[in-house]
Design an enzyme around this catalytic site. Structure first.
Site, PDB file in Angstrom:
ATOM      1  N   ASP A  73      -0.875-102.728  65.468  1.00  0.00           N
ATOM      2  CA  ASP A  73      -0.141-101.802  64.620  1.00  0.00           C
ATOM      3  C   ASP A  73      -0.349-102.234  63.169  1.00  0.00           C
ATOM      4  O   ASP A  73      -0.394-103.433  62.900  1.00  0.00           O
ATOM      5  CB  ASP A  73       1.360-101.905  64.957  1.00  0.00           C
ATOM      6  CG  ASP A  73       2.068-100.573  64.955  1.00  0.00           C
ATOM      7  OD1 ASP A  73       1.408 -99.550  65.159  1.00  0.00           O
ATOM      8  OD2 ASP A  73       3.293-100.556  64.763  1.00  0.00           O
ATOM      9  N   TYR A  75       0.723-103.219  59.356  1.00  0.00           N
ATOM     10  CA  TYR A  75       1.944-103.768  58.781  1.00  0.00           C
ATOM     11  C   TYR A  75       2.824-102.623  58.296  1.00  0.00           C
ATOM     12  O   TYR A  75       2.343-101.639  57.741  1.00  0.00           O
ATOM     13  CB  TYR A  75       1.617-104.694  57.614  1.00  0.00           C
ATOM     14  CG  TYR A  75       0.823-105.926  58.011  1.00  0.00           C
ATOM     15  CD1 TYR A  75       1.354-106.872  58.877  1.00  0.00           C
ATOM     16  CD2 TYR A  75      -0.457-106.148  57.502  1.00  0.00           C
ATOM     17  CE1 TYR A  75       0.630-108.010  59.235  1.00  0.00           C
ATOM     18  CE2 TYR A  75      -1.185-107.281  57.843  1.00  0.00           C
ATOM     19  CZ  TYR A  75      -0.636-108.207  58.716  1.00  0.00           C
ATOM     20  OH  TYR A  75      -1.350-109.323  59.069  1.00  0.00           O
ATOM     21  N   PHE A  86      -4.927-107.102  60.552  1.00  0.00           N
ATOM     22  CA  PHE A  86      -4.496-108.444  60.146  1.00  0.00           C
ATOM     23  C   PHE A  86      -4.552-108.676  58.638  1.00  0.00           C
ATOM     24  O   PHE A  86      -3.987-109.648  58.139  1.00  0.00           O
ATOM     25  CB  PHE A  86      -5.297-109.553  60.869  1.00  0.00           C
ATOM     26  CG  PHE A  86      -5.033-109.625  62.348  1.00  0.00           C
ATOM     27  CD1 PHE A  86      -3.908-110.263  62.839  1.00  0.00           C
ATOM     28  CD2 PHE A  86      -5.900-109.032  63.255  1.00  0.00           C
ATOM     29  CE1 PHE A  86      -3.647-110.328  64.205  1.00  0.00           C
ATOM     30  CE2 PHE A  86      -5.654-109.097  64.623  1.00  0.00           C
ATOM     31  CZ  PHE A  86      -4.517-109.736  65.099  1.00  0.00           C
ATOM     32  N   HIS A 195      -2.389-114.011  71.287  1.00  0.00           N
ATOM     33  CA  HIS A 195      -2.150-113.416  69.964  1.00  0.00           C
ATOM     34  C   HIS A 195      -1.797-114.527  68.965  1.00  0.00           C
ATOM     35  O   HIS A 195      -1.103-115.487  69.318  1.00  0.00           O
ATOM     36  CB  HIS A 195      -1.003-112.404  70.045  1.00  0.00           C
ATOM     37  CG  HIS A 195      -0.937-111.499  68.864  1.00  0.00           C
ATOM     38  ND1 HIS A 195      -0.310-111.859  67.682  1.00  0.00           N
ATOM     39  CD2 HIS A 195      -1.436-110.245  68.654  1.00  0.00           C
ATOM     40  CE1 HIS A 195      -0.428-110.875  66.814  1.00  0.00           C
ATOM     41  NE2 HIS A 195      -1.109-109.891  67.374  1.00  0.00           N
TER      42      HIS A 195
END
Length: 232
Positions: A73, A75, A86, A195
């Site tokens: 998703d 930010y 990221f 993750h």
């Protein structure tokens, strides 16, 4: 709200990507996604800004793509997301997951701590920084899940799988690792790990993904990535 014109999402893609993805996209589902995204942007605020929606595709043409790093998703706080998984804009504090990515980067390849969280320098070297869901409502993580972006991302992975030259797929976390099933061509390499979120205490740190990706690229005669050159 008055009727909002739908976004023609394939038309917003760079031409090379549009040609590759179109055979893998369901037209009705993609049209419905375009309607949903247009309404959400009109209601706002939605991240990333619309002009950054397909930044990952613009910065990494398919012929140059060597590595895929799949996020989930964007930010969801103002000023962070700019269309690369990221990654955050210059001057924005590095989020916790990215701090762990940088920690592993240093331990894996000896890279110094990057001066910012902007990963455009990776994208410019053929690293496709793709999220599974490409938009999100402010302060509402997961708000645009299950609206069609997942199929769009799957189409991207299938398009990469059809390329003749090796692509290394870095799949971090349970959600991303499910996408390994879409990579079926033997020339490609899938590297899975946990993750990098601090809430996941093990499974990412120590996985050495950056050196492993470069070894897989070198084994196939493809140029490696200078992982120290992250900022654009």
């Amino acid at each position: 709200m008055a009727d909002v014109p739908a976004l023609d999402l394939p038309a917003l893609l760079p031409e090379e990507w549009r040609a590759l993805l179109t055979p893998h996209l369901d037209p009705a589902r993609t049209a419905a996604l375009g309607e949903f995204v247009a309404r959400e942007y009109a209601a706002g605020p939605v991240f990333p800004p619309q002009e950054d929606l397909f930044s990952a595709f613009r910065l990494c043409p398919p012929g140059a793509c060597r590595v895929l790093i799949l996020g989930q998703d964007p930010y969801h706080r103002a000023g962070q997301a700019h269309g690369l998984s990221f990654s955050v804009r210059e001057g924005v504090s590095v989020p916790p997951s990215l701090r762990n990515v940088f920690k592993e980067l240093g331990e894996d390849v000896g890279a110094p701590k990057p001066r910012s969280g902007n990963l455009a320098g990776w994208a410019a070297q053929g690293v496709l920084l793709l999220n599974s869901v490409l938009t999100v409502r402010q302060a509402t993580p997961g708000s645009h899940a299950n609206q069609g972006w997942e199929e769009f991302t799957d189409a991207t992975i299938r398009a990469l799988d059809a390329l003749p030259e090796r692509v290394v797929f870095l799949l971090w976390g349970g959600y991303a690792r499910k996408k390994a099933a879409l990579v079926t061509s033997p020339q490609h390499v899938v590297l899975e790990a946990g993750h990098p979120s601090p809430m996941n205490p093990r499974g990412f740190l120590g996985s050495r993904p950056f050196s492993a990706a470069n070894k897989a690229l070198a084994d196939a005669g493809r140029p490696t990535v200078d992982w120290e050159r992250s900022a654009g």
